[in-house]
Design a protein around this motif. Structure first.
Motif, PDB file in Angstrom:
ATOM      1  N   PRO A 278      -2.842  13.644  11.816  1.00  0.00           N
ATOM      2  CA  PRO A 278      -3.381  14.367  10.661  1.00  0.00           C
ATOM      3  C   PRO A 278      -2.850  15.788  10.523  1.00  0.00           C
ATOM      4  N   ASP A 279      -2.639  16.486  11.626  1.00  0.00           N
ATOM      5  CA  ASP A 279      -2.116  17.848  11.524  1.00  0.00           C
ATOM      6  C   ASP A 279      -0.709  17.853  10.933  1.00  0.00           C
ATOM      7  N   ARG A 280       0.108  16.873  11.341  1.00  0.00           N
ATOM      8  CA  ARG A 280       1.451  16.760  10.788  1.00  0.00           C
ATOM      9  C   ARG A 280       1.387  16.471   9.288  1.00  0.00           C
ATOM     10  N   VAL A 281       0.489  15.580   8.895  1.00  0.00           N
ATOM     11  CA  VAL A 281       0.340  15.249   7.476  1.00  0.00           C
ATOM     12  C   VAL A 281      -0.066  16.490   6.681  1.00  0.00           C
ATOM     13  N   ALA A 282      -0.996  17.248   7.205  1.00  0.00           N
ATOM     14  CA  ALA A 282      -1.434  18.461   6.507  1.00  0.00           C
ATOM     15  C   ALA A 282      -0.268  19.417   6.293  1.00  0.00           C
TER      16      ALA A 282
ATOM     17  N   LEU B 248       2.001  18.006   3.538  1.00  0.00           N
ATOM     18  CA  LEU B 248       1.425  18.130   2.198  1.00  0.00           C
ATOM     19  C   LEU B 248       1.492  19.560   1.687  1.00  0.00           C
ATOM     20  N   ARG B 249       1.210  20.506   2.544  1.00  0.00           N
ATOM     21  CA  ARG B 249       1.292  21.904   2.122  1.00  0.00           C
ATOM     22  C   ARG B 249       2.726  22.277   1.753  1.00  0.00           C
ATOM     23  N   ALA B 250       3.681  21.794   2.551  1.00  0.00           N
ATOM     24  CA  ALA B 250       5.079  22.086   2.261  1.00  0.00           C
ATOM     25  C   ALA B 250       5.512  21.447   0.935  1.00  0.00           C
ATOM     26  N   MET B 251       5.061  20.238   0.687  1.00  0.00           N
ATOM     27  CA  MET B 251       5.399  19.564  -0.565  1.00  0.00           C
ATOM     28  C   MET B 251       4.757  20.260  -1.760  1.00  0.00           C
TER      29      MET B 251
ATOM     30  N   PHE C  81      -9.576  11.992   7.816  1.00  0.00           N
ATOM     31  CA  PHE C  81      -8.271  12.066   7.172  1.00  0.00           C
ATOM     32  C   PHE C  81      -8.405  12.598   5.742  1.00  0.00           C
ATOM     33  N   LEU C  82      -9.388  12.095   5.007  1.00  0.00           N
ATOM     34  CA  LEU C  82      -9.583  12.555   3.632  1.00  0.00           C
ATOM     35  C   LEU C  82      -9.987  14.021   3.589  1.00  0.00           C
ATOM     36  N   ALA C  83     -10.785  14.460   4.538  1.00  0.00           N
ATOM     37  CA  ALA C  83     -11.156  15.875   4.591  1.00  0.00           C
ATOM     38  C   ALA C  83      -9.920  16.738   4.844  1.00  0.00           C
ATOM     39  N   MET C  84      -9.040  16.273   5.714  1.00  0.00           N
ATOM     40  CA  MET C  84      -7.809  16.999   5.991  1.00  0.00           C
ATOM     41  C   MET C  84      -6.945  17.077   4.738  1.00  0.00           C
ATOM     42  N   VAL C  85      -6.805  15.946   4.030  1.00  0.00           N
ATOM     43  CA  VAL C  85      -6.007  15.907   2.810  1.00  0.00           C
ATOM     44  C   VAL C  85      -6.571  16.888   1.778  1.00  0.00           C
ATOM     45  N   ARG C  86      -7.872  16.872   1.634  1.00  0.00           N
ATOM     46  CA  ARG C  86      -8.521  17.791   0.683  1.00  0.00           C
ATOM     47  C   ARG C  86      -8.278  19.240   1.080  1.00  0.00           C
ATOM     48  N   ASP C  87      -8.388  19.549   2.372  1.00  0.00           N
ATOM     49  CA  ASP C  87      -8.177  20.915   2.830  1.00  0.00           C
ATOM     50  C   ASP C  87      -6.726  21.362   2.653  1.00  0.00           C
ATOM     51  N   ALA C  88      -5.804  20.390   2.595  1.00  0.00           N
ATOM     52  CA  ALA C  88      -4.396  20.719   2.363  1.00  0.00           C
ATOM     53  C   ALA C  88      -4.087  20.888   0.878  1.00  0.00           C
ATOM     54  N   GLY C  89      -5.109  20.734   0.035  1.00  0.00           N
ATOM     55  CA  GLY C  89      -4.942  20.991  -1.395  1.00  0.00           C
ATOM     56  C   GLY C  89      -4.675  19.772  -2.248  1.00  0.00           C
ATOM     57  N   VAL C  90      -4.715  18.579  -1.659  1.00  0.00           N
ATOM     58  CA  VAL C  90      -4.496  17.352  -2.423  1.00  0.00           C
ATOM     59  C   VAL C  90      -5.814  16.896  -3.028  1.00  0.00           C
TER      60      VAL C  90
ATOM     61  N   GLU D 129     -18.855  10.302  -0.662  1.00  0.00           N
ATOM     62  CA  GLU D 129     -18.761  11.395   0.303  1.00  0.00           C
ATOM     63  C   GLU D 129     -17.808  12.501  -0.156  1.00  0.00           C
ATOM     64  N   PHE D 130     -16.845  12.132  -1.005  1.00  0.00           N
ATOM     65  CA  PHE D 130     -15.849  13.109  -1.457  1.00  0.00           C
ATOM     66  C   PHE D 130     -15.812  13.136  -2.987  1.00  0.00           C
TER      67      PHE D 130
END
Length: 326
Positions: free
Chosen positions: A116-120, A123-126, A154-163, A200-201
């Motif tokens: 998940p950290d790598r995905v975050a 996503l931020r870079a993209m 995972f969804l919380a991480m995605v959301r925190d990365a701005g997706v 939940e989201f």
């Protein structure tokens, strides 16, 4: 960033390797003006180092259209996103769901559910390079992960990365012991878990994928979810899925009969042939157009046997199989 494509994501056709190329998408777009279409997955290194025109070109009529990227290196994905931005896609999607061996060896696809950290970071870079929304397609988990724990994290991480938009394939991916085909069929579907994520989201736009084989099943999912994504069924029985798809938006479909659609496709195919293309590059995606209708077997047989060598006369002969049987 606002997401003007979110409405189109009410119904989408899944990215499918070796299937959803530009000719397939052009055919699908003829049936639905509104559904969101996806490219095949293109790896970030291929975009950076490969034949960009071959990988990224498309017909403007394909909009709304999303590009799916594969990769796990933030710098590479950022560069690929920056390059792809010039092509004017409506969305850039990161593949976190494909279970194939070659995807695993490249450390992207479903295996990213374990990173998940790598995905975050990816996503931020993209997002830093994208003028359009960056989205994610994922599984509910992989292998022995506890999906009920992993998916919300995972969804919380995605959301925190701005997706803000995610498509969830409602099956685990088993990276050990199952083939890609088996991964589409054997792991049990867990619709209730994905439905629970919608509650939940509430700030995420969540689409559900996996096992949806009819437009009525998509409608049922839309009573709970923001969007429904259909894969193989939309490819193998395109008329059954896409011919009435625009009714989800309260619009009249473009064609009332598959033979009318086949006739409308003819000028596109003639133009493709005139540019040096091969008949089968279009018709291989159209074999299921008349599924379950009189003449369907003759249509499919004529195209399967003749399209690799013949021209428009083969297409006309295949269409005659259907019109004469009607």
């Amino acid at each position: 960033m606002t997401d003007p494509i979110a409405d189109a994501a009410r119904l989408s056709v899944a990215p499918m390797m070796d299937w959803t190329d530009r000719n397939c998408r052009r055919f699908h777009r003829m049936m639905s003006r509104r559904a969101l279409l996806y490219t095949e997955m293109v790896t970030a290194p291929a975009v950076i180092h490969g034949d960009r025109a071959r990988l990224l070109d498309y017909d403007a009529a394909e909009h709304p259209l999303a590009l799916q990227l594969g990769g796990s290196d933030p710098a590479e994905l950022a560069q690929a996103t920056r390059i792809a931005a010039a092509w004017g896609y409506d969305e850039i999607n990161l593949n976190c769901g494909c279970p194939s061996d070659r995807v695993q060896s490249g450390a992207f696809g479903a295996i990213l559910m374990t990173m998940p950290d790598r995905v975050a970071a990816c996503l931020r870079a993209m997002r830093d390079e994208s003028p359009v929304p960056v989205t994610v397609k994922c599984r509910i988990g992989v292998d022995d992960q506890d999906a009920a724990t992993v998916l919300p994290e995972f969804l919380a991480m995605v959301r925190d990365a701005g997706v803000r938009r995610v498509t969830v394939h409602a099956r685990k991916a088993w990276l050990k012991g199952l083939s890609p085909k088996e991964n589409r069929e054997i792991p049990p579907l867990d619709y209730p878990l994905v439905h629970a994520m919608r509650a939940e989201f509430p700030d995420l736009h969540l689409s559900i994928n996996g096992g949806i084989a009819t437009l009525d099943q998509a409608r049922a999912q839309l009573e709970v979810m923001d969007g429904a994504m259909i894969g193989r069924a939309a490819y193998h029985e395109p008329w059954k899925i896409l011919a009435d798809a625009d009714r989800l938006w309260g619009e009249v479909p473009p064609f009332a009969d598959p033979a009318d659609l086949a006739l409308a496709m003819r000028p596109l195919i003639v133009a493709h042939l005139a540019e040096g293309g091969r008949l089968h590059q279009f018709t291989r995606h159209m074999l299921g157009l008349f599924h379950g209708q009189p003449g369907a077997r003759g249509w499919k047989r004529t195209l399967s046997e003749g399209a690799s060598k013949g021209g428009i006369e083969v297409y006309d002969a295949a269409l005659a199989q259907v019109t004469q049987a009607a």
